[in-house]
Scaffold this motif. Structure first.
Motif, PDB file in Angstrom:
ATOM      1  N   ILE A   1      37.468  79.154  44.934  1.00 15.43           N
ATOM      2  CA  ILE A   1      38.479  79.676  43.961  1.00 15.43           C
ATOM      3  C   ILE A   1      39.849  79.606  44.739  1.00 15.43           C
ATOM      4  O   ILE A   1      40.756  79.926  43.874  1.00 15.43           O
ATOM      5  CB  ILE A   1      38.155  81.326  43.658  1.00 15.43           C
TER       6      ILE A   1
ATOM      7  N   SER B   1      33.300  80.537  39.804  1.00 16.79           N
ATOM      8  CA  SER B   1      33.975  79.622  40.362  1.00 16.79           C
ATOM      9  C   SER B   1      34.301  78.234  39.553  1.00 16.79           C
ATOM     10  O   SER B   1      33.071  78.021  38.888  1.00 16.79           O
ATOM     11  CB  SER B   1      33.701  79.134  41.790  1.00 16.79           C
ATOM     12  N   PRO B   2      35.549  77.809  39.457  1.00 20.33           N
ATOM     13  CA  PRO B   2      35.846  76.679  38.821  1.00 20.33           C
ATOM     14  C   PRO B   2      34.680  75.395  39.208  1.00 20.33           C
ATOM     15  O   PRO B   2      34.297  74.700  38.271  1.00 20.33           O
ATOM     16  CB  PRO B   2      37.138  76.260  39.164  1.00 20.33           C
TER      17      PRO B   2
ATOM     18  N   TYR C   1      33.673  72.438  31.033  1.00 18.10           N
ATOM     19  CA  TYR C   1      34.919  72.023  31.355  1.00 18.10           C
ATOM     20  C   TYR C   1      36.229  73.029  31.178  1.00 18.10           C
ATOM     21  O   TYR C   1      37.046  73.067  31.735  1.00 18.10           O
ATOM     22  CB  TYR C   1      35.046  70.494  30.992  1.00 18.10           C
TER      23      TYR C   1
ATOM     24  N   GLU D   1      36.057  76.126  29.929  1.00 21.72           N
ATOM     25  CA  GLU D   1      36.176  77.330  30.652  1.00 21.72           C
ATOM     26  C   GLU D   1      36.693  77.212  32.053  1.00 21.72           C
ATOM     27  O   GLU D   1      37.113  77.770  32.864  1.00 21.72           O
ATOM     28  CB  GLU D   1      34.697  77.899  30.801  1.00 21.72           C
ATOM     29  N   ALA D   2      36.034  75.972  32.817  1.00 25.63           N
ATOM     30  CA  ALA D   2      36.510  75.796  34.356  1.00 25.63           C
ATOM     31  C   ALA D   2      37.988  75.605  34.487  1.00 25.63           C
ATOM     32  O   ALA D   2      38.647  76.107  35.125  1.00 25.63           O
ATOM     33  CB  ALA D   2      35.840  74.502  34.861  1.00 25.63           C
ATOM     34  N   GLU D   3      38.591  74.979  33.339  1.00 29.64           N
ATOM     35  CA  GLU D   3      39.994  74.639  33.152  1.00 29.64           C
ATOM     36  C   GLU D   3      40.950  75.914  33.102  1.00 29.64           C
ATOM     37  O   GLU D   3      41.928  76.081  33.744  1.00 29.64           O
ATOM     38  CB  GLU D   3      40.387  74.025  32.052  1.00 29.64           C
TER      39      GLU D   3
ATOM     40  N   THR E   1      39.676  79.132  33.879  1.00 26.42           N
ATOM     41  CA  THR E   1      39.642  79.647  35.067  1.00 26.42           C
ATOM     42  C   THR E   1      40.539  79.418  35.973  1.00 26.42           C
ATOM     43  O   THR E   1      41.300  80.098  36.746  1.00 26.42           O
ATOM     44  CB  THR E   1      38.262  79.935  35.443  1.00 26.42           C
ATOM     45  N   LEU E   2      40.606  77.986  36.421  1.00 27.25           N
ATOM     46  CA  LEU E   2      41.544  77.190  37.421  1.00 27.25           C
ATOM     47  C   LEU E   2      43.026  77.810  37.090  1.00 27.25           C
ATOM     48  O   LEU E   2      43.628  78.116  38.027  1.00 27.25           O
ATOM     49  CB  LEU E   2      41.137  75.710  37.473  1.00 27.25           C
TER      50      LEU E   2
ATOM     51  N   MET F   1      41.026  69.421  38.026  1.00 24.51           N
ATOM     52  CA  MET F   1      39.803  69.176  37.288  1.00 24.51           C
ATOM     53  C   MET F   1      39.242  67.969  37.284  1.00 24.51           C
ATOM     54  O   MET F   1      38.277  67.711  37.464  1.00 24.51           O
ATOM     55  CB  MET F   1      40.243  69.560  35.942  1.00 24.51           C
TER      56      MET F   1
END
Length: 455
Positions: free
Chosen positions: A132, A189-190, A199, A201-203, A205-206, A223
């Protein structure tokens, strides 16, 4: 970073590392409670024998060995966030069992439950915190793991000196329950979300962690990098220990970390702060009971602050080598005091306490946190959890072995000779840190892999 912020990363790291704070409370619980459990007014209904106390004390690191593969599996298949939540729930369960009864089998079961959770303290938590964190603060955030443990030990020592048996347990339970609730709010964690193909959700979160818009170039570059690494890994066969050993960089990295951990786990300091009262008494330290009890965790906390403040300025390699070197000097000082007293002489009153403080401070400032910081940075996210699991499992076994043999071996060869043996281990650690450990400060995983591949 010229824009955005880092405070969300600090907050999420603190939430995850609150489980390590609870581990510190649990690890420090034995020291103040030993005299209570072995007294005539023991909550168990009778005084515990020395062997019973030995098992209650040492079963935690032994149980942690089984906890490591469990949390490797959970973090790889269920997610880092779920693993943190399960750790917090198991720690709360430890306090509940102790509050329910104080008979020996139940105390051992409670310590086993806490030990299984502790298996993730130096395996899952550094992995999650690293994933993170942005590069320029990751060393500080991972190093904070040790600070949280030391604060937990200090709080437990302080409570044990002034509060009764059951009040201490209630405080521990409240802290664990807060950790459980807080972990629910933490994001996944991303890198793990990218691994699952989530992707968007990861974006998000990041961007949340960095304090930036999802379309910001910094977020998009991170990303792209994570997607590229994930694609490379998925094109390869499933990761096993065999495939890890087939790749030179991962094989070399694993062997280097195992050597560092072996030296760290056998450097003697864990035994010193576990059996602090015995060693201080043998060294002729005559502090008041309260000051004697609190001095070691205070020194460890100061050492943790030094580690956090210096890790991004000085680098991992130098801090580790310096920690081993100064710990060796401290242990030689303790051994010298014990030898002179064994032969009927006397030493200045400041020397034993100064030597003990120096040894414990160096352990907390460099010897303990740096191997885990290096380990969290050395491997790509696809194999990071599995490799760190192997290392932590091994580290817990060595820690259990050191605790279990310390008293009988000290009785056999003398505590003074034991200190000199530990100092020799630390001197070996200096050579290892300087000659074979790569510097990982500010380097990407790709850069570190190239360094390892050329070793």
């Amino acid at each position: 970073m010229s824009k955005g912020h880092t405070y969300v990363q600090w907050m999420i790291a603190l939430i995850a590392e609150s489980t390590v704070l609870t581990y510190g409370l649990i690890a420090g619980w034995i020291s103040p409670m030993k005299s209570i459990l072995q007294s005539d007014s023991s909550p168990a209904g009778r005084p515990l024998t020395s062997m019973e106390m030995t098992w209650v004390a040492s079963i935690l690191p032994l149980a942690a060995i089984s906890g490591v593969p469990l949390f490797v599996y959970i973090s790889d298949n269920c997610g880092r966030k779920i693993g943190v939540f399960i750790m917090a729930v198991m720690e709360a369960g430890c306090w509940v069992i102790k509050l329910s009864t104080a008979n020996v089998p139940c105390l051992i079961i409670a310590r086993i439950l806490a030990g299984i959770a502790a298996g993730g303290s130096y395996q899952l938590i550094p992995v999650y915190v690293k994933e993170i964190s942005q590069d320029n603060i990751r060393g500080m955030l991972v190093s904070m793991n040790t600070l949280m443990q030391n604060i937990g030990i200090f709080v437990m020592y302080a409570m044990g000196a002034y509060l009764d048996y059951y009040t201490v347990l209630w405080v521990g339970l409240v802290v664990s329950l807060v950790s459980v609730v807080a972990s629910i709010t933490a994001p996944e964690s991303p890198p793990y979300l990218v691994k699952l193909g989530k992707y968007e959700e990861a974006e998000k979160t990041l961007a949340f962690l960095r304090g930036l818009d999802v379309n910001d170039k910094v977020v998009q570059n991170e990303m792209d990098y994570m997607k590229e690494k994930d694609s490379e890994v998925k094109e390869q066969p499933d990761v096993t220990l065999v495939t890890i050993f087939k790749q030179k960089y991962s094989r070399t990295g694993l062997l280097i970390i195992m050597i560092i951990i072996s030296t760290q786990a056998m450097n003697g300091t864990y035994s010193i702060f576990t059996y602090a009262s015995t060693i201080m008494k043998a060294s002729g330290v005559t502090l008041s009971p309260e000051l004697q009890t609190l001095s070691i965790p205070i020194v460890m906390i100061v050492g943790s602050f030094v580690s956090i403040s210096c890790v991004e300025k000085i680098g991992r390699k130098i801090i580790l080598a310096t920690g081993f070197a100064l710990a060796a000097i401290g242990l030689i000082g303790i051994g010298t005091v014990l030898t002179v007293q064994y032969q009927g002489g006397s030493m200045p009153g400041w020397m034993p306490i100064s030597s003990i403080i120096l040894t414990v401070w160096c352990y907390s400032a460099g010897v303990l946190p740096m191997p885990y910081v290096i380990m969290s940075e050395m491997f790509n996210f696809h194999i990071r959890a599995r490799v760190s699991g192997c290392i932590c499992c091994y580290a817990w076994f060595i820690t259990f072995l050191q605790l279990f043999i310390f008293t009988p071996v000290s009785n056999l060869i003398g505590m003074h000779n034991m200190m000199f043996c530990f100092s020799g281990v630390n001197l070996i650690g200096v050579l290892i840190a300087l000659l074979i450990v790569p510097e990982t400060k500010g380097k990407s995983v790709d850069e570190i892999e190239k360094i390892l591949a050329n070793k």
